[in-house]
Write an enzyme that holds these catalytic residues in place. Structure first.
Site, PDB file in Angstrom:
ATOM      1  N   HIS A   1      14.396  47.842  65.235  1.00 46.44           N
ATOM      2  CA  HIS A   1      14.217  46.479  65.972  1.00 46.44           C
ATOM      3  C   HIS A   1      13.148  46.226  66.445  1.00 46.44           C
ATOM      4  CE1 HIS A   1      18.963  47.281  66.877  1.00 46.44           C
ATOM      5  NE2 HIS A   1      18.724  46.542  65.769  1.00 46.44           N
TER       6      HIS A   1
ATOM      7  N   ASP B   1      11.525  44.700  68.743  1.00 47.98           N
ATOM      8  CA  ASP B   1      11.006  44.981  69.890  1.00 47.98           C
ATOM      9  C   ASP B   1      10.343  46.539  70.039  1.00 47.98           C
ATOM     10  OD1 ASP B   1      13.621  45.681  69.880  1.00 47.98           O
ATOM     11  OD2 ASP B   1      13.860  45.722  72.065  1.00 47.98           O
TER      12      ASP B   1
ATOM     13  N   ASP C   1      16.611  53.359  71.573  1.00 46.33           N
ATOM     14  CA  ASP C   1      17.761  52.695  72.019  1.00 46.33           C
ATOM     15  C   ASP C   1      19.189  53.617  71.717  1.00 46.33           C
ATOM     16  OD1 ASP C   1      15.855  50.991  72.619  1.00 46.33           O
ATOM     17  OD2 ASP C   1      16.985  49.243  71.359  1.00 46.33           O
TER      18      ASP C   1
ATOM     19  N   HIS D   1      13.348  49.808  79.502  1.00 41.62           N
ATOM     20  CA  HIS D   1      13.923  48.722  78.362  1.00 41.62           C
ATOM     21  C   HIS D   1      15.052  48.206  79.149  1.00 41.62           C
ATOM     22  CE1 HIS D   1      16.447  47.989  74.645  1.00 41.62           C
ATOM     23  NE2 HIS D   1      15.199  48.217  74.315  1.00 41.62           N
TER      24      HIS D   1
ATOM     25  N   HIS E   1      13.029  53.135  65.848  1.00 44.92           N
ATOM     26  CA  HIS E   1      13.981  52.387  64.890  1.00 44.92           C
ATOM     27  C   HIS E   1      13.420  51.053  64.821  1.00 44.92           C
ATOM     28  CE1 HIS E   1      15.193  50.610  68.989  1.00 44.92           C
ATOM     29  NE2 HIS E   1      15.959  49.848  68.261  1.00 44.92           N
TER      30      HIS E   1
ATOM     31  N   HIS F   1      22.964  53.808  67.529  1.00 46.88           N
ATOM     32  CA  HIS F   1      22.317  52.543  67.756  1.00 46.88           C
ATOM     33  C   HIS F   1      22.939  51.336  66.882  1.00 46.88           C
ATOM     34  CE1 HIS F   1      20.308  49.442  69.833  1.00 46.88           C
ATOM     35  NE2 HIS F   1      19.312  49.389  69.253  1.00 46.88           N
TER      36      HIS F   1
HETATM   37 ZN    ZN Z   1      17.414  48.362  69.430  1.00 47.80          ZN
END
Ligand code: ZN
Length: 310
Positions: free
Chosen positions: A65, A67, A213, A271, A63, A143
């Site tokens: 994001h 990080d 996530d 994570h 995804h 998420h």
């Molecule tokens: Zn995320």
């Protein structure tokens, strides 16, 4: 046995820490090197753990994001410096090529290799890649932004030869390949030796699932049922379950519950929120529910095995 092993490059969520890198995994399946997520610093970690950049031909981004993909443009640029010529396949949200386009356009004519983008489907499972050894599929997670997990499974394996019986029946070498595929053996005098008298069952197909996530989502278990090695995010400890729900992440206990629901052989959690200096609290909470759990650590290597002992 042919290699099927996971190397952890980064274990941190969101904020960086001085000890932990954001998410990235390298999965070696029979010497195919798959990069899963590409947080900032991924290429430094590849160097640190002596993993060759040129071996990576497929990258999977769960995804968008930061990080999980802010290391990508750096890696793509390094590939140019290394004069990469081989096509690179990137599986991601369909908007990612647009996000990177201005930077890639600026590099322009200097791009020495072709990038082939593959959009992920965030609504249902999808077969992403297959060759003679492995198949890779994605499945939806829950998420704050569209997010997928990935499942890597060995392809159907050949039968094993029963060496004693092969010798006993004096089977010529030229027959061995066909027998591994399931053929009977026909002797020169016309006698037929059935395949099952010459072979042993193939080794079980091994599998690895990557789940980050995500909110704890019991439905996910059905996509990864019977997986040998499960990586599941455990951003928070059980006392912060409310925070996990708000941010659409999971707790250590929920990761372990998922391993139980999926009948996984082994669980790795990672994570981690930057608030945890000591990760024992997360490990303790997970092992109370699913004993065969280990912490992901930078540089840790986990063989994927069908046995619970690994
Ligand atoms: Zn995320």
């Amino acid at each position: 046995m042919t290699k099927f092993e996971l190397t952890i490059l980064g274990t941190s969520s969101a904020l960086p820490t001085s000890q932990r890198y954001p998410t990235a995994h390298i999965l070696n399946v029979h010497e195919r090197f798959f990069l899963i997520d590409c947080g900032e610093g991924t290429q430094v970690q590849l160097r640190r753990f002596h993993l060759r950049f040129s071996k990576i031909n497929q990258i999977f981004i769960s995804h968008l994001h930061g990080d999980h993909y802010f290391g990508l443009i750096g890696l793509l640029s390094t590939f140019i410096l290394l004069n990469r010529q081989t096509d690179l396949h990137i599986f991601s949200h369909s908007i990612l090529p647009e996000l990177l386009k201005p930077q890639l356009d600026y590099i322009g004519a200097d791009l020495t290799y072709k990038i082939i983008w593959h959009p992920l489907n965030f609504k249902k499972p999808q077969l992403l890649f297959e060759d003679e050894a492995v198949e890779v599929s994605s499945f939806p997670l829950k998420h704050r932004v569209p997010c997928c997990g990935f499942l890597f499974t060995e392809k159907h394996k050949e039968l094993n030869l029963d060496k004693e019986m092969i010798d006993f029946h004096q089977v010529p070498i030229r027959w061995l390949h066909q027998i591994k595929q399931g053929d009977d053996f026909c002797k020169e005098d016309g006698t037929v030796i059935p395949n099952k008298a010459l072979t042993l069952p193939p080794a079980k197909r091994r599998s690895y699932a990557f789940c980050t996530d995500t909110l704890f989502e019991p439905e996910v278990a059905k996509w990864i049922h019977d997986v040998d090695l499960l990586y599941h995010e455990a951003t928070y400890d059980n006392l912060l379950e409310k925070r996990a729900v708000e941010t659409m992440h999971s707790t250590a206990g929920q990761a372990a519950t998922m391993a139980n629901l999926a009948c996984a052989k082994k669980l790795i959690i990672g994570h981690y929120s930057a608030r945890y200096k000591d990760l024992e609290i997360l490990l303790n909470q997970a092992t109370q529910i699913f004993p065969n759990t280990e912490l992901a650590m930078e540089g840790a290597v986990f063989p994927v095995s069908t046995s619970k002992d690994n």
